[in-house]
Design an enzyme around this catalytic site. Structure first.
Site, PDB file in Angstrom:
ATOM      1  CB  VAL A 168      -0.897   0.015   1.252  1.00 14.29           C
ATOM      2  CG1 VAL A 168      -1.783   1.263   1.272  1.00 14.29           C
ATOM      3  CG2 VAL A 168      -1.742  -1.253   1.332  1.00 14.29           C
ATOM      4  CB  CYS A 169       1.008   4.202   0.538  1.00 18.61           C
ATOM      5  SG  CYS A 169       1.416   5.966   0.579  1.00 18.61           S
TER       6      CYS A 169
END
Lengths: 215, 215
Positions: free
Chosen positions: B102-103
């Site tokens: 994520v990210c």
């Protein structure tokens, strides 16, 4: 002037209820975000797998400008009249500009006596519990009734916090935070509300919820 | 059969990156979700205000089925070749069915050498860093390239985890979890992507990001 934002946590909380708003509110300029609990130290979430190490107690936070309380099955044992968190919520509410909840955090506001005669949101599966405290349930993602902002279940805290960010610091600051957390939601399914999910999925979730509440 | 899902954390992580997916994945049936770090004990997030008490180390998790790594400014110091988290990511990836980020968690997968020649998502403000590891950036909310699922910034982890939930246990289980966390997002603004937010808001976020990366 610094705005003090108190985020109350307790054993058995649902983490996303508070971490969603935290990630928004901690990006605001000129705020003192204080994560606080009845006692200092280790505290475990409602799935039992993540532990917070809490540094500040309710007594460390006086006269917050904003109060945020999340939900979680763990709060059912905090709804009694003599519960310390309810005392603190009532005392804090005396000074807040905004008193807010996410998911069944609304039950704590309700048990503290703050939602009588008010319209409020909560998790769709806890409507009766909320209304038992004299509130009228709204299925709105975020309900605003005076200074009381109450959100729907779990993930609604992100929407609530962006709305709160705009109330505190203006729309452009809220937009910048939204872009910072790249909040451009694209759920892979359309099942985020009981109406969209349909009766079979609703029944799956209700059954799982009941199983978890059994002692 | 139990599916082991390892969620890696480190000092200076962005909490929502991992707590969003955690709240989804911990509701799956027959999973062992393990939150793990290089060392046991207290670990502080990138805003410095929330502390996790981590019980399991990377060494405690062998051969996970699923790996999830979140982002955060704290990971820039973990991108060197001899970084223990990269060793562990490489070793874990050897057994996973799904390796996910994520990210800026994607930077850790990239630094571990897993994204060479692959299409991947990351935070919109870290495209150059990602492409420095031989990946091609996609602005998709979630990129799927083989067994590698990579999400966009911060809040994209919820969308990614629901997609992963469906891959692991089928669409109806994912739908039930979505309803359980009432994920019916209604952002108060349309500012979740650079294009929607517009150049002035983009500049605000870039400037804030640069300020945070200065020593």
């Amino acid at each position: 002037m610094t705005t003090t934002i108190a985020i109350a946590v307790y054993p058995g909380l649902t983490l996303l209820d508070v971490i969603g708003p935290y990630q928004v509110l901690a990006l605001l300029p000129d705020v003192d975000v204080v994560v606080c609990a009845a006692e200092r130290g280790r505290l475990t979430d409602d799935r039992g797998l993540v532990h917070l190490d809490v540094e500040r107690t309710f007594d460390d936070v006086s006269a917050p400008d904003v109060l945020l309380v999340g939900g979680g099955f763990g709060n059912r044992r905090l709804l009694g009249a003599d519960s310390p968190i309810l005392e603190w919520i009532r005392a804090s509410d005396a000074t807040t500009s905004w008193t807010t909840s996410v998911c069944t955090g609304s039950l704590l506001l309700g048990a503290a006596g703050l939602l009588v005669g008010r319209t409020a949101s909560t998790h769709w599966n806890c409507v009766d519990l909320l209304e038992g405290f004299g509130a009228t349930y709204s299925s709105d993602r975020v309900s605003v009734d005076g200074k009381y902002l109450t959100g729907a279940g779990v993930s609604a805290g992100i929407d609530l916090a962006l709305q709160l960010a705009a109330l505190l610091r203006g729309d452009d600051v809220a937009r910048a935070i939204q872009l910072g957390i790249e909040y451009d939601p694209q759920p892979p399914f359309d099942a985020g509300s009981p109406a969209a999910a349909g009766p079979a999925i609703v029944e799956m979730v209700r059954a799982a919820g009941e199983a978890r509440q059994r002692p």
